[in-house]
Design an enzyme around this catalytic site. Structure first.
Site, short mmCIF file in Angstrom:
data_model
loop_
_atom_site.label_atom_id
_atom_site.label_comp_id
_atom_site.label_asym_id
_atom_site.label_seq_id
_atom_site.Cartn_x
_atom_site.Cartn_y
_atom_site.Cartn_z
N HIS A 239 -8.64 10.88 -9.21
CA HIS A 239 -9.14 10.33 -7.95
C HIS A 239 -8.05 10.41 -6.86
O HIS A 239 -7.65 9.40 -6.28
CB HIS A 239 -9.61 8.89 -8.14
CG HIS A 239 -10.68 8.49 -7.17
ND1 HIS A 239 -11.75 7.71 -7.51
CD2 HIS A 239 -10.86 8.79 -5.85
CE1 HIS A 239 -12.54 7.54 -6.46
NE2 HIS A 239 -12.01 8.19 -5.44
N ARG B 71 -18.54 11.48 -5.83
CA ARG B 71 -18.65 10.31 -6.70
C ARG B 71 -18.95 10.80 -8.11
O ARG B 71 -19.76 11.71 -8.30
CB ARG B 71 -19.76 9.38 -6.22
CG ARG B 71 -19.43 8.64 -4.93
CD ARG B 71 -18.39 7.56 -5.17
NE ARG B 71 -18.06 6.82 -3.95
CZ ARG B 71 -17.03 7.10 -3.15
NH1 ARG B 71 -16.24 8.13 -3.44
NH2 ARG B 71 -16.79 6.37 -2.08
N GLU C 179 -14.68 5.53 -14.21
CA GLU C 179 -13.23 5.56 -14.05
C GLU C 179 -12.60 4.23 -14.47
O GLU C 179 -13.18 3.18 -14.24
CB GLU C 179 -12.88 5.86 -12.59
CG GLU C 179 -13.33 7.23 -12.14
CD GLU C 179 -12.98 7.52 -10.68
OE1 GLU C 179 -12.25 6.71 -10.06
OE2 GLU C 179 -13.44 8.53 -10.14
#
Length: 316
Positions: free
Chosen positions: A283, A236, A265
């Protein structure tokens, strides 16, 4: 009936619907605002969303016709599931394989950062490769080095199995203490965080994001790492203080980093973008063709079932 999709999904979700269903798809490549999403949901019977799309009471109340929320993920922390149920809305989830493929990407980032692969690729494309240079683009060894895994859960264990194949010494920390069975299987050693940071040549992050782990890796922890070490984060984004990491990379406190996740993000800390010793991906942890196609098939099947009044195979 109308299905709203705030982003383009893999093919099994984009075709195969019967003539009575219209797809309303955001194909712009940019995220939609909450207000724009509300407008599209005003007459939608179903919606397929990502984890970035927050479906709280406000969003659900803005969707008077909504019968189905299909989440293209397994965890429903972005949805008020209880309120959705009160409103008679079925919430479908989409489990996928996130362990082995995320471990693959972790090792891909580790190797790309250590061997400076993006820099080398850019070097050739820029026309700078005129002769082999014995001292050119020197990277770090991987085989036989020490890997420090923060969070030896399912993904961390998959990473450890790959490290074992590289003859690496494996250190780990875990929120609930030592894991003797995994130690026996993987030959890994439980240590405290400070020792792991001080001895590891590569540090990978796989722990859960909690109030206790937010900002787990900050300036102090980065100073405790070897100057030749690399930090890899496929967990994360908020586990790492990105500003402190950018400073550490710029100042040579550590050799490099590989990042697949970011604190805010899709925004990336500006300073990181200018640094050559950080490899970044958007990601992509579980983004393999096989996994995403299977997830899209599950999502489509569950949405069809729920719209038809049947119990979907996977629901919250």
């Amino acid at each position: 009936m109308k299905i709203y999709m705030p982003v383009v999904f893999p093919e099994p979700l984009m075709s195969g619907w019967h003539a009575g269903i219209a797809l309303d798809v955001n194909r712009s490549g940019y995220p939609v605002s909450r207000e724009e999403m509300k407008r599209h949901l005003s007459d939608a019977d179903a919606v397929v969303i990502n984890l970035d799309d927050v479906f709280d009471r406000e969003m659900i109340d803005a969707s008077p016709k909504l019968r189905v929320i299909t989440l293209f993920a397994a965890s429903t922390y972005n949805i008020d599931v209880e309120y959705a149920r009160e409103r008679g809305i079925t919430v479908c989830t989409t489990p996928g394989e996130i362990f082995e493929n995320t471990a693959d990407l972790t090792f891909a980032l580790l190797m790309a950062a250590a061997r400076r692969i993006p820099e080398a690729d850019a070097y050739i494309r820029a026309g700078n490769y005129h002769a082999w240079e014995p001292a050119g683009l020197l990277g770090g060894d991987i085989y036989g080095k020490t890997l420090g895994i923060i969070g030896l859960g399912k993904i961390g264990s998959c990473v450890a199995r790959r490290a074992k194949g590289f003859g690496m010494r494996i250190l780990y920390t875990a929120a609930h203490g030592p894991k003797p069975e995994l130690e026996k299987e993987l030959g890994c050693e439980f240590v405290q965080l400070d020792q792991l940071l001080g001895e590891a040549d590569f540090v990978t992050l796989h722990c859960k994001l909690t109030p206790e782990t937010e900002g787990l890796i900050g300036a102090e922890q980065l100073r405790g790492m070897k100057k030749t070490a690399y930090l890899i984060n496929t967990g994360r984004g908020m586990l790492v203080d990105e500003a402190a990491l950018a400073d550490a990379l710029e100042q040579g406190c550590i050799a490099g980093a590989g990042l697949d996740v970011f604190a805010d993000e899709p925004r990336v800390t500006e300073k990181l973008l200018a640094l050559p010793n950080v490899v970044m991906t958007p990601h992509l942890g579980a983004s393999t063709r096989e996994n995403r196609m299977r997830m899209a098939e599950i999502a489509a099947d569950c949405t069809r079932a729920a719209l038809a009044g049947r119990i979907p195979a996977v629901y919250a």
